[in-house]
Design a protein around this motif. Structure first.
Motif, PDB file in Angstrom:
ATOM      1  N   VAL A  79     -10.327 -24.467   1.566  1.00  0.00           N
ATOM      2  CA  VAL A  79     -11.002 -23.602   0.987  1.00  0.00           C
ATOM      3  C   VAL A  79     -11.525 -22.355   1.950  1.00  0.00           C
ATOM      4  CG1 VAL A  79     -12.715 -22.873  -0.976  1.00  0.00           C
ATOM      5  CG2 VAL A  79     -11.502 -24.883  -1.107  1.00  0.00           C
ATOM      6  N   SER A  80     -12.207 -22.955   2.772  1.00  0.00           N
ATOM      7  CA  SER A  80     -12.702 -21.916   3.948  1.00  0.00           C
ATOM      8  C   SER A  80     -11.620 -20.845   4.440  1.00  0.00           C
ATOM      9  CB  SER A  80     -13.321 -22.695   4.910  1.00  0.00           C
ATOM     10  OG  SER A  80     -14.318 -23.453   4.366  1.00  0.00           O
ATOM     11  N   LEU A  82      -8.861 -20.067   2.763  1.00  0.00           N
ATOM     12  CA  LEU A  82      -8.694 -19.095   1.895  1.00  0.00           C
ATOM     13  C   LEU A  82      -9.576 -17.997   1.712  1.00  0.00           C
ATOM     14  CD1 LEU A  82      -7.453 -21.395  -1.213  1.00  0.00           C
ATOM     15  CD2 LEU A  82      -5.906 -20.224   0.467  1.00  0.00           C
ATOM     16  N   ILE A  83     -10.609 -18.358   2.053  1.00  0.00           N
ATOM     17  CA  ILE A  83     -12.025 -17.275   1.672  1.00  0.00           C
ATOM     18  C   ILE A  83     -11.604 -16.402   3.082  1.00  0.00           C
ATOM     19  CG2 ILE A  83     -14.241 -16.920   2.128  1.00  0.00           C
ATOM     20  CD1 ILE A  83     -14.521 -19.560   0.553  1.00  0.00           C
ATOM     21  N   LYS A  84     -11.480 -17.048   4.244  1.00  0.00           N
ATOM     22  CA  LYS A  84     -10.986 -15.995   5.370  1.00  0.00           C
ATOM     23  C   LYS A  84      -9.998 -15.011   5.164  1.00  0.00           C
ATOM     24  CE  LYS A  84     -13.039 -19.210   8.692  1.00  0.00           C
ATOM     25  NZ  LYS A  84     -12.930 -20.143   9.670  1.00  0.00           N
ATOM     26  N   LYS A  85      -8.904 -15.461   4.694  1.00  0.00           N
ATOM     27  CA  LYS A  85      -7.310 -15.122   4.651  1.00  0.00           C
ATOM     28  C   LYS A  85      -7.440 -13.907   3.620  1.00  0.00           C
ATOM     29  CE  LYS A  85      -2.433 -15.980   4.265  1.00  0.00           C
ATOM     30  NZ  LYS A  85      -1.532 -17.053   4.335  1.00  0.00           N
ATOM     31  N   TYR A  86      -8.150 -14.143   2.372  1.00  0.00           N
ATOM     32  CA  TYR A  86      -7.792 -13.326   1.141  1.00  0.00           C
ATOM     33  C   TYR A  86      -9.393 -12.574   0.866  1.00  0.00           C
ATOM     34  CZ  TYR A  86      -3.474 -15.662   0.732  1.00  0.00           C
ATOM     35  OH  TYR A  86      -2.232 -16.217   0.840  1.00  0.00           O
ATOM     36  N   GLY A  87     -10.335 -12.964   1.470  1.00  0.00           N
ATOM     37  CA  GLY A  87     -11.914 -12.577   0.977  1.00  0.00           C
ATOM     38  C   GLY A  87     -11.971 -11.028   0.944  1.00  0.00           C
ATOM     39  N   ASN A  88     -11.129 -10.336   1.640  1.00  0.00           N
ATOM     40  CA  ASN A  88     -11.182  -8.763   1.297  1.00  0.00           C
ATOM     41  C   ASN A  88     -10.410  -8.337   0.219  1.00  0.00           C
ATOM     42  OD1 ASN A  88      -8.885  -9.294   2.605  1.00  0.00           O
ATOM     43  ND2 ASN A  88      -8.800  -7.588   3.640  1.00  0.00           N
ATOM     44  N   ARG A  89      -9.579  -9.066  -0.307  1.00  0.00           N
ATOM     45  CA  ARG A  89      -8.727  -8.723  -1.607  1.00  0.00           C
ATOM     46  C   ARG A  89      -8.966  -9.597  -2.853  1.00  0.00           C
ATOM     47  NH1 ARG A  89      -2.980  -9.194   0.552  1.00  0.00           N
ATOM     48  NH2 ARG A  89      -3.764 -11.061   1.817  1.00  0.00           N
ATOM     49  N   VAL A  90      -9.984 -10.460  -2.851  1.00  0.00           N
ATOM     50  CA  VAL A  90     -10.257 -11.441  -3.889  1.00  0.00           C
ATOM     51  C   VAL A  90     -11.768 -11.849  -3.866  1.00  0.00           C
ATOM     52  CG1 VAL A  90      -9.984 -13.819  -4.852  1.00  0.00           C
ATOM     53  CG2 VAL A  90      -7.924 -12.527  -3.906  1.00  0.00           C
ATOM     54  N   ASN A  91     -12.528 -11.780  -5.141  1.00  0.00           N
ATOM     55  CA  ASN A  91     -13.691 -11.992  -5.046  1.00  0.00           C
ATOM     56  C   ASN A  91     -13.809 -13.592  -5.074  1.00  0.00           C
ATOM     57  OD1 ASN A  91     -15.024  -9.493  -4.877  1.00  0.00           O
ATOM     58  ND2 ASN A  91     -14.715  -9.138  -6.980  1.00  0.00           N
ATOM     59  N   PHE A  92     -14.217 -14.322  -4.039  1.00  0.00           N
ATOM     60  CA  PHE A  92     -14.434 -15.604  -4.248  1.00  0.00           C
ATOM     61  C   PHE A  92     -15.918 -16.163  -4.691  1.00  0.00           C
ATOM     62  CE2 PHE A  92     -10.700 -15.550  -1.347  1.00  0.00           C
ATOM     63  CZ  PHE A  92      -9.889 -16.694  -1.679  1.00  0.00           C
ATOM     64  N   ALA A 165      -2.593 -23.248  -5.274  1.00  0.00           N
ATOM     65  CA  ALA A 165      -3.697 -22.215  -5.270  1.00  0.00           C
ATOM     66  C   ALA A 165      -3.576 -20.877  -4.354  1.00  0.00           C
ATOM     67  CB  ALA A 165      -5.192 -22.720  -4.910  1.00  0.00           C
ATOM     68  N   GLU A 166      -3.024 -21.217  -3.081  1.00  0.00           N
ATOM     69  CA  GLU A 166      -2.704 -19.926  -2.250  1.00  0.00           C
ATOM     70  C   GLU A 166      -1.366 -19.426  -2.762  1.00  0.00           C
ATOM     71  OE1 GLU A 166      -1.971 -18.862   2.634  1.00  0.00           O
ATOM     72  OE2 GLU A 166      -2.191 -21.049   1.785  1.00  0.00           O
ATOM     73  N   GLN A 167      -0.535 -20.096  -3.490  1.00  0.00           N
ATOM     74  CA  GLN A 167       0.757 -19.433  -3.861  1.00  0.00           C
ATOM     75  C   GLN A 167       0.358 -18.577  -5.117  1.00  0.00           C
ATOM     76  OE1 GLN A 167       3.504 -22.506  -4.610  1.00  0.00           O
ATOM     77  NE2 GLN A 167       3.354 -23.236  -2.763  1.00  0.00           N
ATOM     78  N   ALA A 168      -0.415 -18.935  -5.760  1.00  0.00           N
ATOM     79  CA  ALA A 168      -1.146 -18.198  -7.045  1.00  0.00           C
ATOM     80  C   ALA A 168      -2.047 -17.055  -6.698  1.00  0.00           C
ATOM     81  CB  ALA A 168      -2.180 -19.022  -7.895  1.00  0.00           C
TER      82      ALA A 168
END
Length: 198
Positions: A79-80, A82-92, A165-168
């Motif tokens: 999960v950490s 995912l937050i690093k990878k997508y945090g600028n495009r998704v609100n976690f 989750a990442e694929q979604a």
């Protein structure tokens, strides 16, 4: 004869103890989480009440986390990432369930190495149709449930082909129709809510 009988009994007890430990620590978490009797299903595409979370046209990814759940603890590194990878495009967001040990927001943020919003509200899980941890819910910018399910088929999220989750997230960001995953992605595994039981 008596010595053989005692030795056989001792081995039987040892085998029983190992079996109980395996069940408690491993096998029970590979079984689907039982659906609660009072469960109200929430269909994909349903509008989700996000009073907890501000909307700014970005998708919202909610991680349902139970500090007492071994499965929740095992997927913290994933999960950490995912937050690093997508945090600028998704609100976690993290929703903590079963907060009996008075875990603070700061402690949760340190666990995930991310300063993202943390909530202690079980109704968010109910609104998303979540009844076990760890689970992910991905809500699109129109507040509709795009994905709810598991992170991966392996406990440590090491199987790249089943990073559900990442694929979604990838599909939503590419504006693809809602994903169609196998039952393993959608069936709840892990600890039942609100307590860490199976």
């Amino acid at each position: 004869m008596m010595k053989k009988l005692l030795l056989g009994l001792w081995f039987s007890l040892l085998l029983a103890a190992i079996s109980v430990l395996f069940w408690k620590n491993e096998f029970q978490y590979s079984l689907p989480t039982p659906i609660p009797e009072d469960y109200h299903p929430v269909a994909m595409g349903s509008k989700i009440d996000l009073k907890c979370c501000t909307i700014d046209q970005k998708p919202v990814f909610i991680h349902f986390f139970n500090p007492e759940c071994p499965c929740s603890r095992f997927n913290i590194p994933h999960v950490s990432e995912l937050i690093k990878k997508y945090g600028n495009r998704v609100n976690f967001k993290i929703v903590v369930i079963n907060n009996e040990k008075s875990v603070t927001i700061g402690e949760i943020q340190r666990k995930f190495n991310a300063e993202i919003p943390v909530y202690f509200d079980e109704t968010i899980a109910k609104n998303c149709g979540v009844f076990s941890t760890p689970q992910a819910a991905l809500i699109d910018s129109s507040q509709k449930l795009y994905f709810r399910g598991n992170y991966n088929k392996t406990r440590y999220c090491t199987d790249a082909e089943t990073n559900y989750a990442e694929q979604a997230i990838e599909m939503l960001l590419k504006k693809t129709n809602a994903p169609s995953f196998d039952a393993l992605a959608m069936r709840a595994y892990g600890c039942s809510l609100p307590k860490c039981t199976k």
